[in-house]
Design a protein around this motif. Structure first.
Motif, PDB file in Angstrom:
ATOM      1  N   LEU A 148      38.330  61.092  15.148  1.00  0.00           N
ATOM      2  CA  LEU A 148      38.780  60.797  16.634  1.00  0.00           C
ATOM      3  C   LEU A 148      39.274  59.111  16.345  1.00  0.00           C
ATOM      4  O   LEU A 148      40.341  58.813  16.746  1.00  0.00           O
ATOM      5  CB  LEU A 148      37.674  60.867  17.414  1.00  0.00           C
ATOM      6  CG  LEU A 148      37.406  62.190  18.004  1.00  0.00           C
ATOM      7  CD1 LEU A 148      36.299  62.346  18.842  1.00  0.00           C
ATOM      8  CD2 LEU A 148      38.941  62.806  18.832  1.00  0.00           C
ATOM      9  N   SER A 149      38.400  58.501  15.978  1.00  0.00           N
ATOM     10  CA  SER A 149      38.619  56.946  15.799  1.00  0.00           C
ATOM     11  C   SER A 149      39.917  56.610  14.772  1.00  0.00           C
ATOM     12  O   SER A 149      40.143  55.489  14.961  1.00  0.00           O
ATOM     13  CB  SER A 149      37.305  56.223  15.214  1.00  0.00           C
ATOM     14  OG  SER A 149      36.103  56.390  16.016  1.00  0.00           O
ATOM     15  N   LEU A 150      40.368  57.484  14.048  1.00  0.00           N
ATOM     16  CA  LEU A 150      41.314  57.180  13.131  1.00  0.00           C
ATOM     17  C   LEU A 150      42.626  58.220  13.291  1.00  0.00           C
ATOM     18  O   LEU A 150      43.476  58.313  12.611  1.00  0.00           O
ATOM     19  CB  LEU A 150      40.882  57.582  11.632  1.00  0.00           C
ATOM     20  CG  LEU A 150      39.719  56.382  11.272  1.00  0.00           C
ATOM     21  CD1 LEU A 150      39.158  56.899   9.755  1.00  0.00           C
ATOM     22  CD2 LEU A 150      40.569  55.155  11.049  1.00  0.00           C
ATOM     23  N   GLY A 151      42.440  58.835  14.517  1.00  0.00           N
ATOM     24  CA  GLY A 151      43.628  59.698  14.828  1.00  0.00           C
ATOM     25  C   GLY A 151      43.728  60.921  13.895  1.00  0.00           C
ATOM     26  O   GLY A 151      45.059  61.214  13.792  1.00  0.00           O
ATOM     27  N   ARG A 167      51.455  69.274  16.794  1.00  0.00           N
ATOM     28  CA  ARG A 167      52.094  68.188  17.381  1.00  0.00           C
ATOM     29  C   ARG A 167      51.420  67.369  18.484  1.00  0.00           C
ATOM     30  O   ARG A 167      50.952  66.234  18.404  1.00  0.00           O
ATOM     31  CB  ARG A 167      53.461  68.284  17.604  1.00  0.00           C
ATOM     32  CG  ARG A 167      54.507  67.075  17.628  1.00  0.00           C
ATOM     33  CD  ARG A 167      55.938  67.247  17.955  1.00  0.00           C
ATOM     34  NE  ARG A 167      56.088  67.965  19.121  1.00  0.00           N
ATOM     35  CZ  ARG A 167      55.895  67.654  20.202  1.00  0.00           C
ATOM     36  NH1 ARG A 167      55.476  66.265  20.648  1.00  0.00           N
ATOM     37  NH2 ARG A 167      55.958  68.222  21.611  1.00  0.00           N
ATOM     38  N   GLU A 168      50.725  68.398  19.454  1.00  0.00           N
ATOM     39  CA  GLU A 168      50.010  67.756  20.569  1.00  0.00           C
ATOM     40  C   GLU A 168      48.587  67.485  20.103  1.00  0.00           C
ATOM     41  O   GLU A 168      48.053  66.408  20.520  1.00  0.00           O
ATOM     42  CB  GLU A 168      49.931  69.383  21.522  1.00  0.00           C
ATOM     43  CG  GLU A 168      51.100  69.605  22.490  1.00  0.00           C
ATOM     44  CD  GLU A 168      50.828  70.813  23.092  1.00  0.00           C
ATOM     45  OE1 GLU A 168      49.859  71.313  23.378  1.00  0.00           O
ATOM     46  OE2 GLU A 168      52.063  71.252  23.639  1.00  0.00           O
ATOM     47  N   MET A 169      48.176  68.312  19.165  1.00  0.00           N
ATOM     48  CA  MET A 169      46.736  67.672  18.699  1.00  0.00           C
ATOM     49  C   MET A 169      46.752  66.386  17.971  1.00  0.00           C
ATOM     50  O   MET A 169      45.898  65.523  18.136  1.00  0.00           O
ATOM     51  CB  MET A 169      46.214  68.801  17.573  1.00  0.00           C
ATOM     52  CG  MET A 169      45.753  69.962  18.492  1.00  0.00           C
ATOM     53  SD  MET A 169      45.085  71.140  17.085  1.00  0.00           S
ATOM     54  CE  MET A 169      45.990  72.709  17.121  1.00  0.00           C
ATOM     55  N   LYS A 170      47.980  66.407  17.191  1.00  0.00           N
ATOM     56  CA  LYS A 170      48.025  64.920  16.724  1.00  0.00           C
ATOM     57  C   LYS A 170      48.174  63.840  17.655  1.00  0.00           C
ATOM     58  O   LYS A 170      47.515  62.839  17.409  1.00  0.00           O
ATOM     59  CB  LYS A 170      49.260  65.008  15.622  1.00  0.00           C
ATOM     60  CG  LYS A 170      49.722  63.639  14.925  1.00  0.00           C
ATOM     61  CD  LYS A 170      48.711  63.394  13.903  1.00  0.00           C
ATOM     62  CE  LYS A 170      48.831  61.958  13.225  1.00  0.00           C
ATOM     63  NZ  LYS A 170      47.798  61.351  12.479  1.00  0.00           N
ATOM     64  N   GLU A 171      49.066  64.075  18.665  1.00  0.00           N
ATOM     65  CA  GLU A 171      49.451  63.041  19.777  1.00  0.00           C
ATOM     66  C   GLU A 171      48.083  62.711  20.549  1.00  0.00           C
ATOM     67  O   GLU A 171      47.696  61.429  20.785  1.00  0.00           O
ATOM     68  CB  GLU A 171      50.273  63.597  20.763  1.00  0.00           C
ATOM     69  CG  GLU A 171      51.754  63.530  20.353  1.00  0.00           C
ATOM     70  CD  GLU A 171      52.704  64.194  21.380  1.00  0.00           C
ATOM     71  OE1 GLU A 171      53.911  64.233  20.955  1.00  0.00           O
ATOM     72  OE2 GLU A 171      52.347  64.501  22.398  1.00  0.00           O
ATOM     73  N   ASN A 172      47.211  63.878  20.755  1.00  0.00           N
ATOM     74  CA  ASN A 172      45.876  63.564  21.319  1.00  0.00           C
ATOM     75  C   ASN A 172      45.082  62.627  20.441  1.00  0.00           C
ATOM     76  O   ASN A 172      44.458  61.906  21.018  1.00  0.00           O
ATOM     77  CB  ASN A 172      45.184  64.606  21.553  1.00  0.00           C
ATOM     78  CG  ASN A 172      45.930  65.695  22.874  1.00  0.00           C
ATOM     79  OD1 ASN A 172      46.743  64.901  23.650  1.00  0.00           O
ATOM     80  ND2 ASN A 172      45.806  66.846  22.800  1.00  0.00           N
ATOM     81  N   ALA A 173      45.049  62.990  19.255  1.00  0.00           N
ATOM     82  CA  ALA A 173      44.276  62.292  18.175  1.00  0.00           C
ATOM     83  C   ALA A 173      44.479  60.890  18.252  1.00  0.00           C
ATOM     84  O   ALA A 173      43.697  60.177  18.116  1.00  0.00           O
ATOM     85  CB  ALA A 173      44.388  62.818  16.796  1.00  0.00           C
TER      86      ALA A 173
END
Ligand code: UDX
Length: 455
Positions: free
Chosen positions: A360-363, A419-425
């Motif tokens: 989470l901290s590194l996206g 893509r959404e998961m990456k944006e949230n991360a």
């Protein structure tokens, strides 16, 4: 060590396992970097076997768990280990406190892992400030609190379970010790005992950050006041402007050459590699290892897979030779360095709390394949609360099959959902940095503790 005029002396006492040592060590370093003298005490066995890297902001010392030659693996059972850890730990922590008094650097505060509530009694015996450090997610701790106080009766008779601040939880979303409370009775007792004397602690600190679990933190704080102090990851990886000392935790496994690993990652396109790790304790079946191996191969993505030496024999024969450039299998790696590499597109993880927070901290978005303990609850939050990943489906034989593995990897690596998961991360990465940066929620909480200790 000469007296550098520190404000106060903190003794940090982690539970002696990898997933508990890392966050406590980084928290100690943060206290050290804020002007406190920090001494980090691990067991004789861990210290002499794994030799922590010297650090500018903490010094190391040792206690005994009663197994100075082999640590946990020398014990006969979990119960046996925990009993001797308590007996020997209490005495040797007391010895350390007396030693530093004689040396002229008396300990003012004991920060102890909440898995070791007996340490609070030692702290109070010497009149020290006591800080109980909750290593796992606030949600997990709140569930244990509910069970400990009889607010959630076991066995769970009806689902979904409703606990303030959390989404509704099915059985499989609860920590495994709760939905299957007979399989590890000694561990189950230990996680509940975290709360038996918390009313005597001066502070309860939780290894999370406020915005990550705001609703749970607010709900739990109403009945059990707590401070969020995470993420406890080396801030160097989050933002190199943040002043922090060294990069690594204390590895209880032999680290493979990070140069080889990073060189291999350097040759791969951005976001093209699946990083796979099940942490320091998972013990998968041979069949499950085979399905994983075939799933990773079948996904056709590059993969970097941490298979601890003790698990290696479970890999299909000739797998390592056959994968060629597609994959790399290592026994242990510098996980933060790997997760922060631009080639990593997804983390296939057991959802141990540190791994979850580090991703989470590194996206980095995740595929969650929880095994036991708190990992099931973490996986629920990864998928449904933070929306940074998906949780694998287990078949009727308890196996996650190769097609499911391939499917989950594609879901995270490709398409609109990916893509959404990456944006949230990426959003969580920003919020993690905000929490530990100057004036952030965790930073302010740590400052408050430090200011009360400096006299
Ligand atoms: C255990 C529990 O299983 C976990 O659920 C709990 O929250 C903490 O204690 P573990 O299973 O080891 O921990 O998982 P995790 O919490 O993810 O901790 C593993 C640590 O080892 C992480 O800090 C990770 O960065 C580090 N690691 C892992 C490495 O440095 N290199 C590796 O190759 C693999």
């Amino acid at each position: 060590m000469e007296n550098k005029g520190y404000g106060a002396h903190v003794l940090a006492l982690p539970y002696p396992s990898q997933g508990h040592i890392n966050p406590m060590l980084h928290f100690s370093k943060r206290l050290g970097s804020k002007g406190l003298r920090a001494t980090f005490a691990t067991t004789h066995f861990i210290y002499k076997t794994f030799q922590p890297e010297p650090s500018e902001s903490v010094q190391f010392d040792t206690i005994s768990d009663g197994y100075d030659e082999g640590g946990f693996y020398q014990s006969e059972s979990i119960h046996d280990y925990l009993t001797r850890l308590e007996d020997n730990g209490s005495k040797t922590v007391a010895n350390l406190i007396m030693k530093y008094k004689e040396l002229g650097h008396p300990i003012d505060c004991l920060v102890y892992d909440a898995f070791l509530p007996w340490a609070l009694d030692v702290a109070k015996q010497f009149g020290l400030v006591a800080v109980s450090f909750f290593t796992q997610a606030c949600a997990v701790n709140f569930i244990y609190y509910y069970v400990h106080h009889g607010l959630l009766k076991l066995p769970v008779s009806s689902t979904p379970v409703s606990i303030p601040g959390m989404p509704l939880l099915e059985l499989q979303d609860l920590p495994s010790f709760v939905y299957d409370n007979r399989s590890y009775p000694a561990y189950f007792e230990m996680v509940l005992r975290q709360f038996y004397n918390t009313d005597k602690a001066d502070w309860l600190v939780v290894n999370t950050f406020y915005k990550l679990e705001a609703e749970v933190v607010d709900a739990m704080s109403k009945i059990c006041p707590l401070f969020t102090i995470g993420p406890t990851v080396p801030s160097k990886y989050l933002d190199n402007r943040v002043k922090n000392d060294d990069r690594y935790g204390l590895n209880l496994f032999t680290l493979e050459s990070s140069i080889n690993i990073i060189n291999w990652l350097d040759t791969k396109p951005a976001g093209s590699v699946v990083f796979v790790s099940f942490g320091s304790m998972a013990n998968l079946s041979n069949k499950q290892m085979e399905e994983l191996a075939l799933g990773f191969k079948g996904s056709n993505y590059y993969f970097l897979w941490v298979v601890r030496a003790s698990e290696e024999a479970k890999l299909p024969k000739t797998f390592v030779e056959d994968i060629g450039e597609k994959g790399m299998v290592v026994n242990w790696c510098p996980q933060m360095e790997v997760l922060s590499h631009k080639a990593i597109g997804c983390f296939f993880t057991h959802c141990g709390w540190n791994s979850t927070v580090e991703a989470l901290s590194l996206g980095v978005p995740m595929v969650g394949m929880p095994q036991w303990t708190d990992q099931t609850t973490d996986a629920k939050f990864v998928q449904d609360v933070w929306k940074v990943g998906i949780r694998v489906k287990v078949d009727e034989n308890g196996i996650v099959g190769r097609e499911e593995i391939e499917f989950c990897i594609r879901e995270v690596m490709e398409g609109e959902r990916g893509r959404e998961m990456k944006e949230n991360a990426i959003k969580w990465k920003g919020l993690a940095l905000e929490a530990i940066s100057e004036g952030g929620t965790s930073d302010k909480n740590i400052d408050e503790i430090v200011s009360k200790l400096i006299h």
